[in-house]
Scaffold this motif. Sequence first.
Motif, PDB file in Angstrom:
ATOM      1  N   ASP A 106      63.247 116.329 -15.791  1.00 26.71           N
ATOM      2  CA  ASP A 106      62.681 115.025 -15.685  1.00 26.71           C
ATOM      3  C   ASP A 106      62.796 114.413 -17.195  1.00 26.71           C
ATOM      4  N   CYS A 182      62.204 122.673  -8.941  1.00 29.00           N
ATOM      5  CA  CYS A 182      62.687 121.339  -8.984  1.00 29.00           C
ATOM      6  C   CYS A 182      64.070 121.234  -7.783  1.00 29.00           C
ATOM      7  N   PRO A 186      61.538 117.332  -6.139  1.00 31.09           N
ATOM      8  CA  PRO A 186      61.801 116.558  -7.373  1.00 31.09           C
ATOM      9  C   PRO A 186      60.330 116.334  -8.101  1.00 31.09           C
ATOM     10  N   TYR A 188      58.649 118.428  -9.254  1.00 28.80           N
ATOM     11  CA  TYR A 188      58.514 119.585 -10.445  1.00 28.80           C
ATOM     12  C   TYR A 188      59.647 119.357 -11.475  1.00 28.80           C
TER      13      TYR A 188
END
Length: 213
Positions: A106, A182, A186, A188
């Motif tokens: 992220d 992930c 997404p 995570y």
Amino acid sequence: MFRNRFLQFGLLITVLGVLYFIFFDNDSASSAGASENIPPETYRRQVGDERQKKDDFFRTSSDSPVSDKTAFRGLLYFPPDLTYRVSARVEPFADKSQKLIVRMSDGSEEVYTKYAHAAFSLEGQVHRLLMLQHDGNLSILFRDATSGKETYGGGRYIDIEADAIENNRVVLDFNAAYNPYCAYNPEYACPLPPAENTLPVAIRAGEKYVDSH
């Protein structure tokens, strides 16, 4: 004169041969030893059982990263292959406080501890992967020639039990390599492998991946 040079050359070749046997043949023998005592059929059954348990967890657990569990049909895997179960030499860092800033999926960052390098032979080549420690857990985050094709582009992980390391050796089983959460959700944030943990060979073992987003 030429005879002496020939004898010296022959002696050099002999010495190099001995060194190869000591440092590389031992690793090769150890790599073979990582799987030689496991009957292939028994191993395939054990791996199959573990994969079934993970499918059940993904399908039923509230901690599963799968949001639509009714549509979940099971994870994808390469067939179990003992070739990818290798013995590795663990090379600890002299400085136990070395840190590494690990980038997350992220865009954030986390601090991991550099625990050791794991050196092993695979497909006739010697490879080294950085082993990291975080929250008391040991793991190897890696990419290989299948990443972004047959497997998740963000890399895969192998977890290692600290007590599995004996006399600075450990078995790395790439059949147990798995995708981070992930890859399936997404929401995570997952750590991405450091650049040095990119293998030039294709590791066709462990979890595969098909992007369904």
